[in-house]
Design an enzyme around this catalytic site. Structure first.
Site, PDB file in Angstrom:
ATOM      1  N   HIS A   1      -7.393  26.755 -79.193  1.00  0.00           N
ATOM      2  CA  HIS A   1      -6.601  27.963 -78.959  1.00  0.00           C
ATOM      3  C   HIS A   1      -6.068  28.387 -80.323  1.00  0.00           C
ATOM      4  CE1 HIS A   1      -6.115  27.539 -74.484  1.00  0.00           C
ATOM      5  NE2 HIS A   1      -6.317  26.269 -74.765  1.00  0.00           N
TER       6      HIS A   1
ATOM      7  N   HIS B   1     -11.834  18.241 -62.626  1.00  0.00           N
ATOM      8  CA  HIS B   1     -10.469  18.334 -63.170  1.00  0.00           C
ATOM      9  C   HIS B   1      -9.559  17.849 -62.039  1.00  0.00           C
ATOM     10  CE1 HIS B   1      -7.248  20.146 -65.782  1.00  0.00           C
ATOM     11  NE2 HIS B   1      -6.605  19.873 -64.659  1.00  0.00           N
TER      12      HIS B   1
ATOM     13  N   LEU C   1      -3.627  19.818 -70.617  1.00  0.00           N
ATOM     14  CA  LEU C   1      -3.626  19.506 -69.185  1.00  0.00           C
ATOM     15  C   LEU C   1      -4.849  18.652 -68.850  1.00  0.00           C
ATOM     16  CD1 LEU C   1      -2.499  22.900 -67.625  1.00  0.00           C
ATOM     17  CD2 LEU C   1      -1.255  20.727 -67.572  1.00  0.00           C
TER      18      LEU C   1
ATOM     19  N   ASP D   1     -12.308  16.579 -74.684  1.00  0.00           N
ATOM     20  CA  ASP D   1     -11.583  17.732 -74.145  1.00  0.00           C
ATOM     21  C   ASP D   1     -10.984  18.560 -75.274  1.00  0.00           C
ATOM     22  OD1 ASP D   1     -10.788  19.472 -72.162  1.00  0.00           O
ATOM     23  OD2 ASP D   1      -8.943  18.391 -71.688  1.00  0.00           O
TER      24      ASP D   1
ATOM     25  N   HIS E   1     -11.037  13.518 -68.182  1.00  0.00           N
ATOM     26  CA  HIS E   1      -9.782  13.327 -68.937  1.00  0.00           C
ATOM     27  C   HIS E   1      -8.693  12.651 -68.103  1.00  0.00           C
ATOM     28  CE1 HIS E   1      -9.041  17.064 -66.834  1.00  0.00           C
ATOM     29  NE2 HIS E   1      -9.685  17.806 -67.697  1.00  0.00           N
TER      30      HIS E   1
ATOM     31  N   LYS F   1     -18.752  21.844 -62.771  1.00  0.00           N
ATOM     32  CA  LYS F   1     -17.348  21.505 -63.018  1.00  0.00           C
ATOM     33  C   LYS F   1     -16.451  22.057 -61.920  1.00  0.00           C
ATOM     34  CE  LYS F   1     -13.687  20.120 -65.367  1.00  0.00           C
ATOM     35  NZ  LYS F   1     -13.195  20.608 -66.654  1.00  0.00           N
TER      36      LYS F   1
ATOM     37  N   HIS G   1     -14.765  21.922 -75.008  1.00  0.00           N
ATOM     38  CA  HIS G   1     -14.629  23.372 -74.882  1.00  0.00           C
ATOM     39  C   HIS G   1     -15.083  24.014 -76.191  1.00  0.00           C
ATOM     40  CE1 HIS G   1     -12.457  23.120 -71.072  1.00  0.00           C
ATOM     41  NE2 HIS G   1     -12.010  21.978 -71.573  1.00  0.00           N
TER      42      HIS G   1
ATOM     43  N   HIS H   1     -17.141  15.849 -72.854  1.00  0.00           N
ATOM     44  CA  HIS H   1     -16.222  16.893 -72.331  1.00  0.00           C
ATOM     45  C   HIS H   1     -15.727  17.724 -73.512  1.00  0.00           C
ATOM     46  CE1 HIS H   1     -12.995  18.168 -69.296  1.00  0.00           C
ATOM     47  NE2 HIS H   1     -12.897  18.977 -70.345  1.00  0.00           N
TER      48      HIS H   1
HETATM   49  O1  DOR Z   1      -5.689  21.232 -71.977  1.00  0.00           O
HETATM   50  C1  DOR Z   1      -6.650  21.780 -71.441  1.00  0.00           C
HETATM   51  N1  DOR Z   1      -7.298  22.815 -72.052  1.00  0.00           N
HETATM   52  N2  DOR Z   1      -7.059  21.363 -70.236  1.00  0.00           N
HETATM   53  C2  DOR Z   1      -8.001  21.997 -69.550  1.00  0.00           C
HETATM   54  O2  DOR Z   1      -8.299  21.590 -68.457  1.00  0.00           O
HETATM   55  C3  DOR Z   1      -8.613  23.240 -70.091  1.00  0.00           C
HETATM   56  C4  DOR Z   1      -8.525  23.298 -71.545  1.00  0.00           C
HETATM   57  C5  DOR Z   1      -8.850  24.664 -72.126  1.00  0.00           C
HETATM   58  O3  DOR Z   1      -9.871  25.248 -71.743  1.00  0.00           O
HETATM   59  O4  DOR Z   1      -8.110  25.143 -72.991  1.00  0.00           O
HETATM   60 ZN    ZN Z   2     -11.423  20.377 -70.447  1.00  0.00          ZN
END
Ligand code: DOR
Ligand code: ZN
Length: 345
Positions: free
Chosen positions: A253, A138, A221, A249, A176, A101, A15, A13
């Protein structure tokens, strides 16, 4: 034990984002993991097989040309919407996409195009089940009257149980997981149900978000939960059950957007992912369980082969950098500036 050599792991998992952000973060994962499930919540989301193929090409193009990480393999996913057709699922299968997903609309980052009612996706889910592709979930309801800390537990009753009853042969990963309820649900459900567990949910409870002030880098999240839940996740991850496996996960950012009046959800753990898991497993006295969790149970559930190479962690204190470059911005990893006790060689 001061050195731990395990089969090279995969991240089930992840990103990776796109463009300059992708280039900035991909190498952290590629140096540790052989493969990773690339989440499809881009802007716009990856909703078609053609978009998934194009995204895979951009990821491959961002890899180092040679040496460590050059052989990394992204595993592609589609973003499920109310309008995903059975034909699109078939095209995705033919294109090598491994999973779809499910984001409930409004549940998290870039989930606006997500599913408003699971029943609207039943044609797509039937196609998924037929094609032997996986559904990644999710697992949080989004109704405003449900407390944010209860959203996962309520999801089990309202969505997961009916879904399992209606699609008994569909492989489902409860992504997660953050609660005792989810850990127990997965442990007690059929062999086609598994879960990923992040390093932050193994290491921290919700106090970490409020330790001496509001800590945006601990906000993800589903949100961190009470200590009783963290302990249940530790028991599940170190139990030796093949239903629980590694999925970071890691969700990058820019630091400026985390440290803002509205902070995006996500912990950036990719730079020290394995080290963080090793710390959690060691604290539970279960370092001997790390290899199967990180390297065996994921590919087994996905029906893929296990990796052949190895990675070595050494007990060697090192300071995690405060920031890393992130395109025109910077990014702060979880535990920025702190000392980690395990180090990937
Ligand atoms: O904390 C999270 N960030 N949970 C998610 O489900 C998405 C992810 C994100 O893409 O930043
Ligand atoms: Zn995620």
């Amino acid at each position: 034990m001061d050195s731990l050599t395990i089969t090279r792991p995969d991240d089930w998992h992840l990103h990776l984002r796109d463009g300059a952000a992708l280039t900035a973060v991909l190498h952290f994962t590629a140096r540790q993991f052989a493969r990773a499930i690339a989440m499809p919540n881009l802007r716009p989301p990856v909703t078609t097989a053609a978009q998934a193929v194009a995204y895979r090409e951009r990821i491959l193009a961002a890899l180092p040309r040679e040496g460590t990480g050059s052989g990394f393999q992204p595993l592609m996913t589609l973003y499920l919407t109310d309008n995903t057709t059975a034909e699109e699922i078939e095209r995705a299968k033919a294109a090598g996409v491994v999973a779809v997903k499910l984001y409930p609309a409004g549940a998290t980052t870039n989930s606006d195009a997500g599913v408003t009612d699971i029943r609207k996706t039943y044609a797509a889910l039937e196609a998924l089940q037929r094609q032997g592709m996986l559904l990644l979930v999710h697992g949080e309801v989004t109704e405003g009257e449900i407390d944010v800390f209860d959203r996962e537990a309520v999801f089990i009753e309202r969505v997961m149980q009916p879904l399992r009853a209606d699609f008994p042969e569909l492989k489902v990963v409860f992504e997660h997981i953050t609660t005792k309820e989810a850990a127990e649900y997965v442990a007690g459900s059929c062999r086609h149900t598994a879960a990923t567990v992040t390093p932050q949910h193994l290491l921290y409870n919700r106090n970490s978000i409020f330790m001496g002030g509001l800590r945006p880098h601990y906000y993800c999240l589903p949100v961190l939960k009470r200590e009783v839940h963290r302990q249940a996740l530790i028991r599940a991850a170190t139990s030796g059950s093949p239903k629980f496996f590694l999925g970071t996960d890691s969700a990058p950012h820019a630091a400026q957007l985390k440290e803002n009046s509205v902070c995006g959800a996500g912990c950036f753990t990719a730079p020290a992912a394995l080290e963080l898991y090793a710390e959690a497993f060691e604290a539970a006295g279960a370092l001997d369980k790390l290899e199967a969790f990180a390297s065996f149970y994921g590919p087994d559930f996905y029906g893929l082969s296990r990796n052949t190479g190895t990675v070595t962690l050494k007990r060697e204190p090192w300071p995690l950098p405060e920031t890393y470059p992130f395109g025109d911005a910077t990014i702060k990893p979880l535990r920025a500036g702190e000392t980690l006790n395990w180090r990937l060689q």
